[in-house]
Every structure is written in C-alpha cells, then in structure tokens.
Scaffold this motif. Structure first.
Motif, PDB file in Angstrom:
ATOM      1  N   ILE A 205       0.849  -1.195   0.000  1.00  0.00           N
ATOM      2  CA  ILE A 205       0.000   0.000   0.000  1.00  0.00           C
ATOM      3  C   ILE A 205       0.881   1.240   0.000  1.00  0.00           C
ATOM      4  CG2 ILE A 205      -0.314   0.644   2.452  1.00  0.00           C
ATOM      5  CD1 ILE A 205      -3.404   0.391   1.828  1.00  0.00           C
ATOM      6  N   ARG A 206       0.373   2.304  -0.575  1.00  0.00           N
ATOM      7  CA  ARG A 206       1.067   3.593  -0.588  1.00  0.00           C
ATOM      8  C   ARG A 206       0.147   4.663  -0.012  1.00  0.00           C
ATOM      9  NH1 ARG A 206       5.714   3.625  -3.966  1.00  0.00           N
ATOM     10  NH2 ARG A 206       5.895   1.721  -5.211  1.00  0.00           N
ATOM     11  N   ALA A 207       0.721   5.583   0.725  1.00  0.00           N
ATOM     12  CA  ALA A 207      -0.038   6.694   1.303  1.00  0.00           C
ATOM     13  C   ALA A 207       0.783   7.970   1.147  1.00  0.00           C
ATOM     14  CB  ALA A 207      -0.339   6.434   2.770  1.00  0.00           C
ATOM     15  N   LYS A 208       0.093   9.087   1.013  1.00  0.00           N
ATOM     16  CA  LYS A 208       0.779  10.356   0.774  1.00  0.00           C
ATOM     17  C   LYS A 208       0.125  11.464   1.579  1.00  0.00           C
ATOM     18  CE  LYS A 208       2.165  13.424  -3.028  1.00  0.00           C
ATOM     19  NZ  LYS A 208       2.057  13.665  -4.489  1.00  0.00           N
ATOM     20  N   LEU A 209       0.954  12.279   2.239  1.00  0.00           N
ATOM     21  CA  LEU A 209       0.448  13.444   2.962  1.00  0.00           C
ATOM     22  C   LEU A 209       0.514  14.676   2.060  1.00  0.00           C
ATOM     23  CD1 LEU A 209       1.977  12.990   6.529  1.00  0.00           C
ATOM     24  CD2 LEU A 209      -0.411  12.695   5.833  1.00  0.00           C
ATOM     25  N   GLU A 210      -0.537  15.465   2.116  1.00  0.00           N
ATOM     26  CA  GLU A 210      -0.643  16.680   1.303  1.00  0.00           C
ATOM     27  C   GLU A 210      -0.733  17.895   2.218  1.00  0.00           C
ATOM     28  OE1 GLU A 210      -0.433  16.674  -1.867  1.00  0.00           O
ATOM     29  OE2 GLU A 210      -1.032  14.673  -2.577  1.00  0.00           O
ATOM     30  N   PRO A 211      -0.411  19.109   1.705  1.00  0.00           N
ATOM     31  CA  PRO A 211      -0.598  20.325   2.510  1.00  0.00           C
ATOM     32  C   PRO A 211      -2.056  20.481   2.934  1.00  0.00           C
ATOM     33  CG  PRO A 211       0.737  20.787   0.572  1.00  0.00           C
ATOM     34  CD  PRO A 211       0.199  19.395   0.388  1.00  0.00           C
ATOM     35  N   LEU A 212      -2.256  21.145   4.066  1.00  0.00           N
ATOM     36  CA  LEU A 212      -3.609  21.369   4.561  1.00  0.00           C
ATOM     37  C   LEU A 212      -4.370  22.318   3.651  1.00  0.00           C
ATOM     38  CD1 LEU A 212      -2.802  21.934   8.343  1.00  0.00           C
ATOM     39  CD2 LEU A 212      -3.662  19.842   7.279  1.00  0.00           C
ATOM     40  N   GLN A 213      -5.619  21.983   3.353  1.00  0.00           N
ATOM     41  CA  GLN A 213      -6.492  22.929   2.667  1.00  0.00           C
ATOM     42  C   GLN A 213      -6.880  24.031   3.651  1.00  0.00           C
ATOM     43  OE1 GLN A 213      -7.216  22.733  -0.676  1.00  0.00           O
ATOM     44  NE2 GLN A 213      -5.737  21.044  -0.644  1.00  0.00           N
ATOM     45  N   THR A 214      -7.408  25.128   3.139  1.00  0.00           N
ATOM     46  CA  THR A 214      -7.663  26.303   3.975  1.00  0.00           C
ATOM     47  C   THR A 214      -8.527  25.975   5.197  1.00  0.00           C
ATOM     48  OG1 THR A 214      -7.460  27.772   2.071  1.00  0.00           O
ATOM     49  CG2 THR A 214      -8.601  28.647   4.008  1.00  0.00           C
ATOM     50  N   ALA A 215      -9.631  25.272   4.985  1.00  0.00           N
ATOM     51  CA  ALA A 215     -10.535  24.964   6.103  1.00  0.00           C
ATOM     52  C   ALA A 215      -9.838  24.090   7.134  1.00  0.00           C
ATOM     53  CB  ALA A 215     -11.797  24.278   5.584  1.00  0.00           C
ATOM     54  N   ASP A 216      -9.086  23.089   6.676  1.00  0.00           N
ATOM     55  CA  ASP A 216      -8.369  22.223   7.599  1.00  0.00           C
ATOM     56  C   ASP A 216      -7.283  22.987   8.346  1.00  0.00           C
ATOM     57  OD1 ASP A 216      -9.234  19.636   8.052  1.00  0.00           O
ATOM     58  OD2 ASP A 216      -8.404  18.860   6.192  1.00  0.00           O
ATOM     59  N   ALA A 217      -6.601  23.894   7.648  1.00  0.00           N
ATOM     60  CA  ALA A 217      -5.543  24.675   8.298  1.00  0.00           C
ATOM     61  C   ALA A 217      -6.117  25.583   9.379  1.00  0.00           C
ATOM     62  CB  ALA A 217      -4.790  25.497   7.258  1.00  0.00           C
ATOM     63  N   SER A 241      -6.177  33.486   8.666  1.00  0.00           N
ATOM     64  CA  SER A 241      -6.171  33.202   7.227  1.00  0.00           C
ATOM     65  C   SER A 241      -4.843  33.606   6.597  1.00  0.00           C
ATOM     66  CB  SER A 241      -7.321  33.933   6.533  1.00  0.00           C
ATOM     67  OG  SER A 241      -8.563  33.479   7.022  1.00  0.00           O
ATOM     68  N   ARG A 242      -4.253  34.682   7.094  1.00  0.00           N
ATOM     69  CA  ARG A 242      -2.975  35.138   6.558  1.00  0.00           C
ATOM     70  C   ARG A 242      -1.869  34.128   6.866  1.00  0.00           C
ATOM     71  NH1 ARG A 242      -1.633  40.422   5.406  1.00  0.00           N
ATOM     72  NH2 ARG A 242      -3.877  40.591   5.116  1.00  0.00           N
ATOM     73  N   ILE A 243      -1.904  33.546   8.072  1.00  0.00           N
ATOM     74  CA  ILE A 243      -0.918  32.516   8.421  1.00  0.00           C
ATOM     75  C   ILE A 243      -1.026  31.344   7.454  1.00  0.00           C
ATOM     76  CG2 ILE A 243      -0.265  30.788  10.145  1.00  0.00           C
ATOM     77  CD1 ILE A 243      -1.119  32.750  12.301  1.00  0.00           C
ATOM     78  N   VAL A 244      -2.251  30.890   7.217  1.00  0.00           N
ATOM     79  CA  VAL A 244      -2.481  29.754   6.332  1.00  0.00           C
ATOM     80  C   VAL A 244      -1.973  30.051   4.929  1.00  0.00           C
ATOM     81  CG1 VAL A 244      -4.249  28.322   5.263  1.00  0.00           C
ATOM     82  CG2 VAL A 244      -4.445  28.937   7.683  1.00  0.00           C
ATOM     83  N   ALA A 245      -2.283  31.255   4.435  1.00  0.00           N
ATOM     84  CA  ALA A 245      -1.884  31.616   3.078  1.00  0.00           C
ATOM     85  C   ALA A 245      -0.370  31.701   2.938  1.00  0.00           C
ATOM     86  CB  ALA A 245      -2.530  32.943   2.681  1.00  0.00           C
ATOM     87  N   ARG A 246       0.285  32.330   3.903  1.00  0.00           N
ATOM     88  CA  ARG A 246       1.731  32.508   3.820  1.00  0.00           C
ATOM     89  C   ARG A 246       2.475  31.184   3.973  1.00  0.00           C
ATOM     90  NH1 ARG A 246       3.759  38.275   4.428  1.00  0.00           N
ATOM     91  NH2 ARG A 246       5.693  37.175   4.004  1.00  0.00           N
ATOM     92  N   CYS A 247       1.886  30.248   4.708  1.00  0.00           N
ATOM     93  CA  CYS A 247       2.555  28.966   4.977  1.00  0.00           C
ATOM     94  C   CYS A 247       2.136  27.871   4.005  1.00  0.00           C
ATOM     95  CB  CYS A 247       2.271  28.522   6.408  1.00  0.00           C
ATOM     96  SG  CYS A 247       2.894  29.679   7.644  1.00  0.00           S
TER      97      CYS A 247
END
Length: 290
Positions: A205-217, A241-247
């Motif tokens: 099996i393979r699994a992959k982590l992705e960046p958080l979407q805005t709502a999750d962040a 929201s600014r933290i999420v966008a910049r990161c």
C-alpha cells in the motif's frame, strides 16, 4: 496597533520572563500551542492525515507482512503520523520499532531495528544479525506477537540498506510473514524504492500526505490553541487566514509563524494579533531561514 519588529531590543522581555514562558503567560495558555515537539494531544487529523493513517493501519493489521510506503514533503507530518501509528497499535499484539537512525551501515541498521524491537545481546556482523533476527522474530510469533518496523527518513537509505530491510521481510513461517515494514520519507523515496525491483514488488500500500487545505488549516490552528487552554482566539479571523496563506498549508511552517506572531503580540501588549503582525512575523522567519 502597528506590528513590532521581532528583532527590536526596545521592548524585549527580561530573561526571566522568557524562561517562565512569556507567550503562555501573556495569552493565558497552559502550554505553548505551537511547539514543534510531537505531542500526541496536539495532533490534528486532517482529511489527508486520516486517510494516510487508515491506509497504513489497514495494511499492518489486516494485510500484514507487507511493505507500506508513506511519503510527504518536509513539515507535513510524516514523523507525527508514524508516531500515531505506533501509539495506535495494541501493544498486546504488536511489537513496534520506530527507527530514525537511517544513515548507519547495514549491520548498524539491523542492530538498531532489532534493538528497538526488544532483542538483546545482539551479535556483530551482517550474517549473524540476520540469524539473530530470524530467531527473535520466530520467538515473537510463537508468543502471539507481530513485528512492525517504522523507518523514518527512509529516502536517505542506500541500496545496501534497502536490500538488508528487504531480506528481513523474507523471514517467515509456513503460515505468514513475521515482519511488516513501513518506509516513510520525502517524495523522492518512491524513486529510491523503484530502483530495487524486488522491494518494489513487496509494496502492499502507498499513502501520501498533502498540505492542509484552507478549512483544515484554520481548524488546525484552532485545535492547537484549544488544546493549549486558550479561552479566546488571539488571532483575528483575517490574521489566521494570513498565516495559512503565507505557509501554504504546511503545518510546520504554520507552527513557526504562529509562534513568532504570538511572541510579537505579547511584546506589543496587543489584545488581538492582526494580519499586519502576522506579515511582520512571517518576514522575520523568512529572513532567518533564508
């Protein structure tokens, strides 16, 4: 209120204030909400995190004896997910090794794996270590246990190290394999594994982590603040929201920038952290890491 320059000395707290936790005291928190240490209480299970965790646990518990591959860019929570796997597996049935010293030669790597699993008085030399592994894993199986080896930073493993781990996976009884291997690391791990055809065929099996979407962040930030005992959100909605966008949805970067913003807000005696304060904190972090 204008954002202070974090490097300014005009309003720096005393050393005693810093030692006592200026962020915690000023914002009335039990603990610091954005430390980098992997405290299980602060783990926020986003959609991608939950899916990756479910895939790895299914492969270990239901399939067993295979090879799970977990990939994710730095800061997305690969190590945190491995620790969550280790803490979730029932100790009564699973003997788990979490290996992080992946830069060692094959014999050293084998010794680390067996030592983490609980083997003692290990011999020296590759051949003797494989014999010891066979004996130890067979004994574990007779006692009703299953061995799970979680290898972090696996993208740095060389061909000989990967081959050594593959050979461990060959240890079996007539009924089943005696070891399940999880290789976790940066995205280039997939290419590293692909160079070993025999190992590639073992992937179950393979699994992959992705960046958080805005709502999750946004929920990630709120979760960590709540676990730290915050009675109110120190960030304005636009600041969060600014933290999420910049990161760009990277949890480790979110932690660093949020920490810098909380510190700046404490120095400025702010009642709420504004987007401008987040921007100033983010620039300080970017300059420090450039």
């Amino acid at each position: 209120m204008s954002a202070p320059h974090i490097g300014s000395t005009a309003t720096l707290p005393s050393a005693a204030d810093v030692a006592e936790g200026i962020v915690e005291r000023y914002w009335k928190l039990y603990v610091h909400p954005f430390r980098q240490s992997p405290d299980p209480a602060f783990v926020y299970e986003s959609g991608p995190f939950r899916e990756a965790l479910a895939r790895i646990l299914y492969d270990i518990v239901e399939v067993g004896g295979g090879l799970s591959v977990l990939t994710g860019s730095p800061g997305l929570g690969v190590t945190t997910l491995l620790r969550t796997v280790a803490s979730t597996l029932p100790e009564a049935f699973f003997c788990t090794a979490h290996v992080v010293e992946t830069g060692r030669p094959v014999a050293g790597l084998l010794s680390t794996v067996l030592g983490e699993l609980g083997a003692r008085k290990l011999p020296r030399g590759r051949s003797a270590l494989f014999d010891a592994a066979t004996s130890f894993l067979a004994g574990l199986a007779r006692e009703g246990g299953e061995a799970v080896v979680l290898v972090d930073e696996a993208h740095v493993l060389g061909a000989s190290q990967l081959e050594g781990l593959r050979r461990l996976m060959n240890i079996e009884t007539n009924e089943r394999k005696l070891l399940h291997l999880v290789l976790a690391g940066q995205p280039k791990l997939s290419a590293t594994i692909a160079r070993n055809e025999s190992l590639t065929r073992r992937v179950t099996i393979r699994a992959k982590l992705e960046p958080l979407q805005t709502a999750d962040a946004d929920r990630y930030i709120a979760h960590r603040l709540r676990m730290a005992g915050a009675e109110r959100d120190p960030f304005s909605p636009r600041a969060a929201s600014r933290i999420v966008a910049r990161c760009k949805g990277n949890p480790r970067r979110i932690n660093v920038v949020a920490t810098a913003a909380l510190f700046a807000g404490a120095l400025a005696r702010a009642t709420t952290i504004s987007p401008a304060m987040v921007d100033a904190a983010a620039r300080e972090v970017e300059e420090a890491t450039a």
